[in-house]
Design a protein around this motif. Structure first.
Motif, short mmCIF file in Angstrom:
data_model
loop_
_atom_site.label_atom_id
_atom_site.label_comp_id
_atom_site.label_asym_id
_atom_site.label_seq_id
_atom_site.Cartn_x
_atom_site.Cartn_y
_atom_site.Cartn_z
N GLY A 121 59.52 -21.57 -18.60
CA GLY A 121 60.36 -20.77 -19.77
C GLY A 121 60.39 -20.81 -20.35
O GLY A 121 60.46 -19.11 -21.24
N GLY A 122 59.99 -21.33 -21.36
CA GLY A 122 59.56 -20.77 -22.72
C GLY A 122 57.59 -21.09 -23.28
O GLY A 122 58.00 -20.97 -24.62
N GLY A 123 57.18 -20.77 -22.31
CA GLY A 123 56.01 -21.12 -22.44
C GLY A 123 55.19 -22.17 -22.75
O GLY A 123 55.81 -22.92 -22.98
N LEU A 124 53.21 -22.08 -22.93
CA LEU A 124 53.13 -23.06 -23.21
C LEU A 124 53.11 -23.66 -24.66
O LEU A 124 52.52 -22.31 -25.63
CB LEU A 124 51.55 -22.82 -22.75
CG LEU A 124 51.41 -22.94 -21.44
CD1 LEU A 124 50.23 -22.55 -21.10
CD2 LEU A 124 51.67 -24.73 -20.57
N PRO A 125 52.78 -24.36 -25.29
CA PRO A 125 52.86 -25.10 -26.69
C PRO A 125 51.94 -24.56 -27.46
O PRO A 125 50.72 -24.15 -26.64
CB PRO A 125 52.92 -26.16 -26.22
CG PRO A 125 52.39 -27.14 -25.57
CD PRO A 125 52.87 -25.92 -24.64
N SER A 126 51.68 -24.45 -29.01
CA SER A 126 50.34 -23.57 -29.39
C SER A 126 49.45 -24.91 -29.38
O SER A 126 47.91 -24.24 -29.12
CB SER A 126 50.58 -23.29 -30.54
OG SER A 126 51.15 -24.84 -31.60
N SER A 127 49.53 -26.08 -28.50
CA SER A 127 49.12 -27.30 -28.60
C SER A 127 49.35 -28.10 -27.37
O SER A 127 50.42 -28.67 -27.18
CB SER A 127 48.21 -28.01 -30.09
OG SER A 127 47.11 -29.19 -29.58
N LEU A 128 48.36 -28.18 -26.66
CA LEU A 128 48.21 -29.16 -25.81
C LEU A 128 47.65 -30.13 -24.68
O LEU A 128 45.80 -29.48 -24.62
CB LEU A 128 48.81 -28.55 -23.97
CG LEU A 128 49.13 -28.94 -22.53
CD1 LEU A 128 50.02 -29.14 -22.76
CD2 LEU A 128 48.49 -27.41 -21.81
N THR A 129 47.68 -30.89 -24.93
CA THR A 129 46.48 -32.61 -24.23
C THR A 129 46.93 -33.45 -22.99
O THR A 129 47.97 -33.14 -22.34
CB THR A 129 46.65 -33.38 -25.70
OG1 THR A 129 46.79 -33.63 -26.65
CG2 THR A 129 46.11 -33.96 -24.96
N VAL A 130 45.61 -32.86 -22.07
CA VAL A 130 45.85 -33.19 -20.36
C VAL A 130 44.85 -34.38 -21.19
O VAL A 130 44.39 -34.89 -21.15
CB VAL A 130 44.69 -32.54 -20.09
CG1 VAL A 130 45.11 -32.63 -18.40
CG2 VAL A 130 45.97 -30.93 -20.35
N GLY A 131 45.88 -36.00 -21.19
CA GLY A 131 45.30 -36.71 -20.84
C GLY A 131 45.65 -37.52 -21.62
O GLY A 131 46.45 -37.50 -22.45
N SER A 132 45.54 -39.15 -21.77
CA SER A 132 46.06 -39.57 -22.59
C SER A 132 45.33 -40.94 -23.33
O SER A 132 45.31 -42.01 -23.98
CB SER A 132 47.06 -41.60 -22.02
OG SER A 132 46.69 -41.58 -21.01
N ALA A 133 43.72 -40.51 -22.85
CA ALA A 133 42.66 -41.58 -23.85
C ALA A 133 42.35 -42.39 -23.58
O ALA A 133 41.33 -43.25 -23.69
CB ALA A 133 42.91 -41.38 -25.11
N ALA A 134 42.68 -42.58 -22.35
CA ALA A 134 42.29 -43.57 -21.59
C ALA A 134 41.34 -43.34 -20.36
O ALA A 134 40.96 -42.22 -20.17
CB ALA A 134 43.66 -44.22 -20.33
N ALA A 135 40.88 -44.68 -19.74
CA ALA A 135 39.61 -44.22 -18.77
C ALA A 135 40.00 -43.62 -17.60
O ALA A 135 39.86 -44.39 -16.99
CB ALA A 135 38.77 -45.35 -19.05
#
Length: 213
Positions: free
Chosen positions: A12-26
């Protein structure tokens, strides 16, 4: 790894200007494009440190484009082949002879068979050949054709330096091919049926093709 599904209507609000996929884990992370007939994914193959664009929803099964951590880009399914001659072949002096290329050094996407390259998709293809010859007696001419479904590239050369002349013929062209168009190499020598093309493990008689664009 958690899974988030974006509804077909989007957020509804669109995607944020910055999006991180993952948590820096292996772990492997990916974004899946869920299509009606075919799915695609963009993901991180964490064990190889590769960014992968592929077919299907499973990361690592069908990779179409791979970008490694040093910026090298590979296309594991892109059409490309190198085929060698395994044996000598005599050439007719009255009609064009299809040159047999039968030893695959590699044939990515399996587009070569029965001495013929078949374009899997419409595009521009770099096609090359090299022919080593033997017993090219003097006199007359040699004709080599690269024959595609819509164009023939001809090379002519006179032979006048003496008997049992040995030489090579090389050629390359960027060919505009439609899907299912074919390419072959054909040869004619004007007056000597004992003339031939060399083959074997050490020969340079080869055919190659690859999709450029």
């Amino acid at each position: 790894m958690s899974k988030t599904t974006i509804p077909s209507g989007g957020l509804g609000g669109g995607l944020p200007s910055s999006l991180t996929v993952g948590s820096a884990a292996a772990e492997d992370t990916k974004v899946v494009f869920d299509g009606n007939a075919q799915d695609y994914h963009i993901g991180l193959d964490d064990s190889a440190d590769d960014l992968v664009i592929g077919k299907g929803s499973a990361l690592g099964t069908t990779a179409n484009i791979i970008i490694d951590e040093n910026g090298h880009i590979t296309k594991p399914l892109q059409s490309a082949c190198l085929i060698q001659k395994s044996a000598n072949q005599n050439v007719d002096s009255t009609s064009l002879t299809v040159i047999s290329f039968d030893t695959e050094k590699f044939d990515q996407n399996a587009d070569f068979g029965s001495n013929t390259f078949t374009a899997p998709v419409t595009g521009k293809y770099l096609i090359t050949y090299c022919l080593d010859t033997f017993n090219a007696h003097s006199g007359g001419y040699l004709r080599v054709d690269l024959v595609t479904s819509n164009t023939t590239f001809q090379q002519y050369g006179t032979i006048d330096t003496g008997s049992n002349e040995y030489f090579s013929r090389e050629f390359s062209a960027v060919c505009d091919m439609d899907a299912s168009d074919t390419a072959q190499v054909k040869v004619l020598h004007s007056n000597d049926t004992s003339w031939g093309v060399s083959g074997g493990s050490a020969t340079a008689s080869t055919f190659s093709a690859c999709l450029l664009a």
